[in-house]
Design a protein around this motif. Structure first.
Motif, PDB file in Angstrom:
ATOM      1  N   UNK A 269      -1.325  13.193   3.984  1.00 59.98           N
ATOM      2  CA  UNK A 269      -0.358  14.045   4.659  1.00 59.98           C
ATOM      3  C   UNK A 269      -0.864  15.471   4.631  1.00 59.98           C
ATOM      4  N   UNK A 270      -0.591  16.257   5.672  1.00 61.43           N
ATOM      5  CA  UNK A 270      -1.030  17.659   5.657  1.00 61.43           C
ATOM      6  C   UNK A 270      -0.325  18.436   4.549  1.00 61.43           C
ATOM      7  N   UNK A 271      -1.037  19.380   3.945  1.00 63.15           N
ATOM      8  CA  UNK A 271      -0.441  20.221   2.896  1.00 63.15           C
ATOM      9  C   UNK A 271      -0.398  19.543   1.547  1.00 63.15           C
ATOM     10  N   UNK A 272      -1.039  18.385   1.418  1.00 60.72           N
ATOM     11  CA  UNK A 272      -1.028  17.660   0.150  1.00 60.72           C
ATOM     12  C   UNK A 272      -2.438  17.218  -0.179  1.00 60.72           C
TER      13      UNK A 272
ATOM     14  N   UNK B 134      -3.423  10.378  -9.409  1.00 57.81           N
ATOM     15  CA  UNK B 134      -2.370  10.547 -10.413  1.00 57.81           C
ATOM     16  C   UNK B 134      -1.487  11.759 -10.112  1.00 57.81           C
ATOM     17  N   UNK B 135      -1.802  12.528  -9.085  1.00 56.73           N
ATOM     18  CA  UNK B 135      -0.984  13.687  -8.726  1.00 56.73           C
ATOM     19  C   UNK B 135      -1.302  14.068  -7.290  1.00 56.73           C
ATOM     20  N   UNK B 136      -0.329  14.643  -6.626  1.00 58.23           N
ATOM     21  CA  UNK B 136      -0.530  15.108  -5.260  1.00 58.23           C
ATOM     22  C   UNK B 136      -0.248  16.608  -5.216  1.00 58.23           C
ATOM     23  N   UNK B 137      -1.323  17.415  -5.148  1.00 56.52           N
ATOM     24  CA  UNK B 137      -1.172  18.866  -5.203  1.00 56.52           C
ATOM     25  C   UNK B 137      -0.555  19.384  -3.915  1.00 56.52           C
ATOM     26  N   UNK B 138       0.415  20.274  -4.074  1.00 56.27           N
ATOM     27  CA  UNK B 138       1.102  20.886  -2.937  1.00 56.27           C
ATOM     28  C   UNK B 138       0.303  22.118  -2.509  1.00 56.27           C
TER      29      UNK B 138
ATOM     30  N   UNK C 292       0.826  -1.214   0.000  1.00 54.57           N
ATOM     31  CA  UNK C 292       0.000   0.000   0.000  1.00 54.57           C
ATOM     32  C   UNK C 292       0.854   1.255   0.000  1.00 54.57           C
ATOM     33  N   UNK C 293       0.388   2.268  -0.710  1.00 53.31           N
ATOM     34  CA  UNK C 293       1.088   3.546  -0.834  1.00 53.31           C
ATOM     35  C   UNK C 293       0.930   4.349   0.466  1.00 53.31           C
ATOM     36  N   UNK C 294       1.562   5.489   0.508  1.00 56.13           N
ATOM     37  CA  UNK C 294       1.536   6.330   1.695  1.00 56.13           C
ATOM     38  C   UNK C 294       0.121   6.867   1.947  1.00 56.13           C
TER      39      UNK C 294
ATOM     40  N   UNK D  29       0.002  23.561   0.135  1.00 56.24           N
ATOM     41  CA  UNK D  29       0.683  24.403   1.119  1.00 56.24           C
ATOM     42  C   UNK D  29       1.586  25.434   0.455  1.00 56.24           C
ATOM     43  N   UNK D  30       1.781  25.333  -0.854  1.00 56.64           N
ATOM     44  CA  UNK D  30       2.796  26.169  -1.491  1.00 56.64           C
ATOM     45  C   UNK D  30       2.473  27.657  -1.424  1.00 56.64           C
TER      46      UNK D  30
ATOM     47  N   UNK E 193       3.585  28.904   1.747  1.00 59.30           N
ATOM     48  CA  UNK E 193       5.034  28.808   1.937  1.00 59.30           C
ATOM     49  C   UNK E 193       5.794  29.814   1.069  1.00 59.30           C
TER      50      UNK E 193
END
Lengths: 239, 239, 239, 239, 239, 239, 239, 239
Positions: H10-13, H18-22, H5-7, H24-25, H28
């Motif tokens: 997570x906070x900020x993601x 097919x993609x994990x948007x940041x 299984x994948x991760x 939090x950017x 930051x």
């Protein structure tokens, strides 16, 4: 124009006319030969997979770099085969008991095909595999958030295109053997993966090794060999 | 826009408008001119082959790098021609009595087109030819198993892509003149055959010479010239 | 730091500590090993030459790429040695009866060291040698004036720097097997011989093969192997 | 998304929206602007040619690098235009009285498109043009046979691919100003014309200058400027 | 090791042992041969200059790329020689009546040696020369201030290192034939002049030709040939 | 050999014979010209610094790339000059009131000379400067520990050799304009800084710009121009 | 010129002014930091080694790429240090109990320095080391004679210059994880190790990874990490 | 083949599979993440734009490098989006109040797509934008005519292909921070933009920084960051 007759049969070689399978390789190196699909017809891929499988019934056999046509031909002809359209691979048969763990880490979503090829290869070659994606260095919290899982692996495969900086960052976080795979993701002065390749070869983190651009297969073979001979670790509670 | 009139007729040149055949070449160098098919129309290939054949009826004449269309046009128009779809060549006429032997050695199945072009060329240029394929260095028993046949040849053509290591291994086994042909087989940092080319230029085996990437034709010409002027050898019982 | 003990003695290998001579090579390939002087101390060059000579008393043995210091050490220690300061070579012993003829052709005076290395090597490896210098293509009458001598040779070595055009011109004049040697003569966009190397690899004259930049040695080995197995020619009246 | 307003009208510039013609160039440099067809639509090519012609009715105006579609559009829309499918050019209008002679020399038949572009350009820019083709260095008698015609020209354009040796040979035969044009003809280590380019930059014949790969246009402009300001020569009886 | 005897005397060649002067070149191309000093001893340079001068008493003869030692040897041995330490040249004798004007334009002070070599060469080869220095594009008023002088020349040599932009700017100002000379001035990604070379080959100004990096000599030869055959211009009042 | 007379005096140019100072540049661009020391004699450096200082008494003037000899000559002749042996710079005079802050960040100790050149340049060109060193990506806690100081700057200069990954990491942490400077620190496949240069050009962090290898000066000029026109920030309490 | 104050103390960092030691690295990655000697003074090398040794008394600490001067300074100042002039390394202290075995295999005698650096590094990082030298592919019997010893290792480091073919041959013989190290041994078209690097990246043997040119250190770190976590093998009777 | 299984989350993601948007950017770095369209399906582009817009309703969000299919899908699905077919971008939402001015300057009409991408990006990232096109250096009056407008900007983006000379000319005219963008416009020895890239990296005008070939996006981000934090200028009356 008829050339002189070709060489006759030789031990350790299975001659199919258009290819001569090195059936002795499993004995010699511990791993069976693999079907490299580039430049082969769908029919040749099917026949080669079937032949390899018949020769090595107790192992999984692998075909890589399959065109869509070859993937469809394999799925139609070999119902037991597992075809992965992302990594462009097909697998026939079951690998022996898996030993050790390889973590495949990819910087961006565009690196997914190479990461998938590496993951499938490592498993066919006998290691457990964990995949961690989209943890590029431009958002450090993503890679820092998985540090313990990286540390728990027996071998790391780190896949990245563009500037290829991820292996340097990961190599500074943990002391696990790390294979960097540059991908051809990028444009302009990435020169089809050369920028990432050079970046990885010049990594300031000690103990980073590198394979050819987009060579997920080679990284998978190498990592499986490392992981499956690794002694069990006491700290791998979280795997 | 009308340019000034072009040059008039010259001795030793047959002017077809779109090409000027160097009909004097056979006299000058011992070998007739050849039709390089790249960039020519099927009709031009057919006419050039026919013209060369008419000029040199006692020789075989050769066309290389033929598209599928050109191959079909030659087969349709020149029933005496022998067309090889693997090597993409066509041959018209018969070479004079063959002298000496060229062994063409190829590392992998993907190198077959270049090996076929080299083999056909060497035979058209007057040498016997033996082909040995799929003897890459990752399975040394394959090349070691044909050592005597390599030693019996008058000239070797060794064809390999990827890292191009086969000429170094063959060059260490026998002292026969050896021409290495890098192929564009590979991906990523093979740079379309540059890696193999550089490997061959830097071979640690003495006496290896190299031709351009995928240049089976040039290797065939050279090897035939060496083989056909070689004195008969006493040890060539097995040929 | 003491490493584990190194490998023990092996047949066909003469171990000097800093080098392991392949004494079996003469048997295997017909030619003895050679001392490559680059990176070796004068003392090592002297000892290696002496050892090779003792192993192969019936042959000439060769050292190449000698520094001035190594040349002086050889001259002082081995009075029978012939040292050539232009080609930076030393030869000890006499080659067996010479067979065939190699013609070494050089474009400019700056190419003399590479031409000399090629010439000495070809003779040590058993061929007669003829040297023709300063026949660059910018004064065609020079090369046209020696056409018959080129045609009479069994193998040609053509040495050129800068644009490396001489092999194309010579290869269009005669049909003798031709090895082109690019030299590092030039500046700017010659890139240390790369321009000449590329020019030779792309020669429009068929049957040109190429060796590494400044590799007169490799060309000499190859050419001698071709020449010494060539059948005597009837037309070589002028040699 | 509306950007701030663009710059207003400027003297010496004709603004068509998608391009701003430098109508002052004829005054400044003696030559009108030219339509570079690559990346332009057929409609844009037609409009640009028409506009340039209207601005400079006393000159010929030129479009280069035309696709087949653009050639057809020009032929359909501008009946006075002369379209050359080999050189991929179109010309509208008549150049003023031609002065001096440019000789365009091409090594092989594959170099014809670049030679044609150079020839058409030189004529549009005001020089007489003579074309000499298929005189590659592998058959020296071809180029030696036209030596007097080369010597009679006011400027030479020498076009060659592969190793690009022809300018060195021509530059050694005559002292006429010589512009070398490397072409992308070749394969493998020709690197799309780089081998020829490097060969020409390193020519051992003094007084050779070079333009970009396949840049027949640039050579034509330069050569015409040289030829049309040349003083009449007494020896040009044969032109 | 005694090689076979070298070639005998040939017409049009003066053999000095270490070099064979092409004494026929003046007849063939209108310009005498030149001493290229790189790699030659001071004694050889002196003897070659003296021999060339004796062969061509009515011309100026030139030596280039002289080391400081060679410059001093020439000054000591040949009192009539003019030695230029900036351009590293020596000239012996007087050129015939100068015709036409070459303007040598240099971007920066570091380009002075190449500009000086070009200027001296152009004068030896028979043209008047004007030198304009330190007019780099980062201060456009400097080049704009000399526009009329540029326009009055018969041929321009534009020398620049770093990005090599000056020829594009000059080529847009005037329509005089323009030879661009890239220099090795720069660091890092200038790659010893490659950046300037590529910039000049890709100039957006039509009619720019290029020579090898630091090749002031080649530019000078070419420019003199253009200038000295140019018809007198009516607008050159200011020269 | 006397060339034609050179150009006469021009406004905005101070002619020293070996260099023509662009004294108008301060007026035109807001910054005075700088002495680039490479290739200049110590005496020339001293005179140029003195002249620039006299022309711009209210500014600091800068000399870069000074040899040890030039540094000593400046220190001896210009007692008011500040010489930095690490960055190889000399500064004469005082910059006007500093505005804004540039943070110079260096990956390793070997990058110190380039960082020092950048820091000195930025201050001479009118910005406050903060230096943060030895924060390479193989030990992320080092760069994470200075995140707030990075965020407080008006412009960042990030200096790194080898794989050049630091700008990508910093560019992902803060949104301050960031100029990356590749250094020639490294070996083998770093190709003198090319690997770092390519890495930075392909950075996955948006908003990274790059200068030439080892070009601390260029980065300093640019960063000062950004910083000194930045509006005061409310969050810069910690500077 | 006084810059703003630098950063203050940080945990996990030992600041020596000219370098900031990452004393946290042992905790983080299992291996202490190493002194990279290139560009450091002998005094700095001595102080860094002494400081690292004091921080990590239970480990061996390593300095690499030492000049002769640095080697002498270390030998004089640190009597307990072991200095290797071949590999240019110094070691202070004793590694913990060694686990697993790394076999270092070198193709030629010129590759000895890189092999020695790799061997010393692997031992400092905790693995037993075996060295096998001078087994280049041009004499296959040499590498075939040590096949069993290769097979018995837990990790292989294969060092080769020129064409870099040895890893492909070894990788075809055994299935042990294999790290290839290209060396800068060679000339001409070896381009300082690039040919070997490309050859290794394109190896046809699966499971080969690569490090930077001459990077024996990186290979040693990686191999030790693999070997020391390998489970004991039953077949290693012959070690 | 099922991988482990994948991760987990997570906070900020924001994980789309097919993609994990940041996400939090923005917090930051001050700027939201952007959709890089290359290699993404039209459906993915639409979903990513919609998700980003929902996350950052007060900002404009941007998609770049859109295929024609993706542009049409965005226009159909998101009626509020502004699609630019020239720059291949789509924008959704409105940027906050624009601050400062970026001037985008392009050399030729073929550079328009890159210039448009830069302009749109700079505006989305919060700056006013002015576009000045077709001011290449071969017609200097064009760039001299807009000098005041260049001087009035807070940051310049200068876009050019071929030899890339425009930034050097502009950088000599004004002291505004200047980002150079090389484009892949050109042929032959432009090598897909490498010539322009090298030219810009070696610019003789101080204070020029560079981004990757065709990277209008990166230049736009950087320029907006500079412009929006610039203090208002008194001299900008003409904007």
């Amino acid at each position: 124009m008829t050339h002189l007759p070709d060489q006759g049969p030789q031990p350790g070689i299975h001659d199919l006319g258009y290819a001569r399978l090195d059936t002795d390789r499993l004995e010699r190196t511990g791993d069976a030969e693999v079907v490299y699909g580039a430049g082969k017809t769908p029919e040749q891929v099917v026949e080669l997979l079937r032949t390899l499988h018949a020769t090595h019934p107790g192992n999984a056999v692998l075909a890589t770099r399959l065109t869509v046509e070859a993937q469809e031909a394999v799925a139609a002809a070999l119902s037991a085969a597992v075809v992965d359209p992302v990594g462009r691979t097909a697998v026939l048969g079951t690998p022996p008991a898996l030993r050790g763990t390889v973590a495949v880490v990819a910087a961006g979503t565009s690196d997914a095909p190479v990461a998938a090829e590496a993951a499938t290869t490592a498993r066919v070659f006998g290691a457990n595999v964990e995949v961690i994606t989209d943890v590029g260095v431009a958002g450090l919290h993503r890679i820092l958030g998985v540090r313990e899982r990286l540390d728990a692996a027996d071998c790391l495969i780190v896949v990245a295109g563009m500037e290829g900086a991820l292996p340097s960052v990961v190599g500074g976080l943990v002391g696990v053997p790390l294979i960097a795979v540059p991908t051809s993701v990028g444009y302009g002065a990435s020169f089809g993966g050369v920028a990432a390749l050079l970046g990885m070869l010049n990594s300031c983190a000690p103990g980073v090794t590198v394979v050819n651009i987009d060579n997920g297969f080679g990284a998978g073979v190498f990592a499986a060999r490392v992981a499956r001979r690794a002694a069990p670790r006491e700290t791998k509670d979280d795997v």
